[in-house]
Design a protein around this motif. Structure first.
Motif, PDB file in Angstrom:
ATOM      1  N   LEU A  65       0.754  -1.157   0.066  1.00  0.00           N
ATOM      2  CA  LEU A  65       0.033   0.166  -0.140  1.00  0.00           C
ATOM      3  C   LEU A  65       0.819   1.344   0.080  1.00  0.00           C
ATOM      4  N   TYR A 124      -4.842   4.981   3.038  1.00  0.00           N
ATOM      5  CA  TYR A 124      -3.901   4.083   2.064  1.00  0.00           C
ATOM      6  C   TYR A 124      -4.638   3.753   0.906  1.00  0.00           C
ATOM      7  N   ASN A 184      -4.407   1.124  -2.527  1.00  0.00           N
ATOM      8  CA  ASN A 184      -3.566  -0.115  -3.289  1.00  0.00           C
ATOM      9  C   ASN A 184      -3.717   0.318  -4.698  1.00  0.00           C
TER      10      ASN A 184
END
Length: 431
Positions: A239, A257, A259
């Protein structure tokens, strides 16, 4: 025609709202939705000939401009130069004037005062499949000579003959179309058409439409990043942390965060999307609370291991209901805030407070009580003091007089219903 050496601007998808018989609340809500859903601008019009209705419309337009980040084109009936001035003084990027009843002398005066790039003339292309009633090339040439910088054409039937007329027109065009007979790709693909204004995409994802146009080979702006997620440095969980700031005042709102899927979704949709570590799934910020974050910019740091997002925050960023997640002060030392923007806004906030809630013995409350004539007199006196002080080689005196003038100017701003954002926008337009 545009110089071939100049870089052509991307074509635009503009929303339009007919404000006739619409409440101000409805207009403002729809304008806000169009902007957040990805429209490049707004064409807002009301061609009433009733003076009181036009004044109400201009008031609504001023509110729409103030709340919007995208350009607003304002359509209204123009009978005299004053009408152009009033329309542009709302902060609108351009004024759109119906051709019928438009005096060429008024158009010329408007171009001389504000520039032809601010003036758009609306033409009605209805009249059969060949549009025989619209001598577009002749009209475009005549209007360009009189000061029009652009045409807006409605009720268009697309034929090869009309395509050629549009291509040969001496000024660029906006086509207004409900997309019931024509389609966006056909209209935007025509040479010399800079934009299409439509109400067809209300409550729809216009970012998606723009991507479709891009795939069809039409030069439109789409959210893209030159850096792929693979080029970013991830933590042990794969991440990347994202620091989120309010785009207007740089207040730090939260840390989250992303991805790869969240990163791509954020760029694709224009809304901040994260990866929830606790729930182990994608998280569209605001999906449940309505507190969406609309992306204004996304940057990577020097090491490409942290992102900085500047956003338009709706409501609270924190799950506690706080505007920012960073509200627990752990340690601080006294310091003076000298950021000009923050200082001016803080002083102006105090002035507004004194206007709403007069305080005994307050000079500001006294000025508001005496009214506009007293405020104007003080502004004039302080401006003169600056001139006198500037003749003195001691710059300290100029500093004091300028501060006095700025204070009294802010009192005048409050009295006239203006704020620093109004002034900043006007300076930005001029720049």
């Amino acid at each position: 025609m545009q110089n071939s050496a100049e870089k052509k601007k991307p074509k635009q998808i503009i929303a339009y709202i007919n404000a006739e018989n619409e409440t101000a609340e409805s207009v403002l809500r729809r304008a806000e939705e169009y902007e957040r859903n990805g429209a490049d601008g707004l064409f807002l019009y009301n061609y009433t000939v009733v003076e009181t209705e036009q004044e109400e419309f201009l008031h609504t337009a001023r509110q729409a401009v103030k709340q919007s980040e995208f350009p607003v084109l304002l359509g209204c009936r123009v009978r005299r130069f004053e009408d152009i001035k009033k329309a542009l003084y709302t902060g609108a990027a351009k004024v759109v004037m119906p051709f019928t009843g438009l005096d060429s002398a008024v158009l010329k005066e408007g171009a001389g005062r504000f520039g032809s790039e601010k003036l758009v003339v609306e033409l009605d292309a209805s009249g059969g499949p060949d549009n025989a009633v619209l001598p577009l090339e002749e009209l475009a040439g005549e209007l360009a000579e009189n000061g029009a910088g652009m045409l807006l054409v409605k009720h268009l039937t697309v034929t090869e003959g009309m395509r050629e007329k549009i291509r040969r027109a001496k000024v660029p065009l906006i086509i207004r179309d409900s997309l019931l007979r024509n389609d966006m790709e056909t209209l935007l693909s025509m040479e010399n058409v800079d934009a299409v204004a439509t109400d067809y995409y209300e409550k729809k994802d216009i970012f998606k439409i723009r991507r479709m146009m891009k795939e069809a080979g039409i030069d439109v702006e789409t959210p893209e990043s030159p850096v792929s997620f693979a080029q970013l440095k991830k933590n042990a969980d794969g991440l990347v942390p994202v620091i989120v700031q309010d785009y207007k005042n740089d207040e730090v709102l939260m840390l989250a965060y992303m991805n790869e899927e969240a990163y791509n979704k954020t760029i694709e949709t224009g809304r901040m999307t994260y990866y929830s570590r606790s729930r182990q799934k994608l998280w569209l910020k605001g999906e449940e609370s309505g507190h969406f974050q609309y992306v204004k910019s996304l940057s990577a740091d020097c090491d490409s291991d942290t992102l900085l997002a500047k956003v338009l925050q709706i409501g609270a960023a924190c799950h506690t209901g706080s505007r920012s997640c960073f509200f627990r002060k752990l340690f601080s030392r006294p310091y003076e805030e000298t950021n000009p923007g923050k200082v001016l806004n803080e002083v102006f906030g105090t002035i507004l407070e004194r206007r709403s809630n007069p305080k005994e013995g307050s000079y500001t409350s006294y000025l508001f009580d005496k009214g506009i004539d007293k405020i104007l007199k003080k502004c004039g006196e302080e401006a003169t003091e600056i001139v006198i002080a500037a003749k003195n080689p001691d710059s300290e005196e100029v500093k004091y007089e300028m501060a006095d003038f700025l204070y009294h100017m802010m009192v005048l701003m409050a009295e006239c219903g203006l704020d620093w954002e109004d002034i900043s926008r006007e300076l930005l337009y001029r720049h």
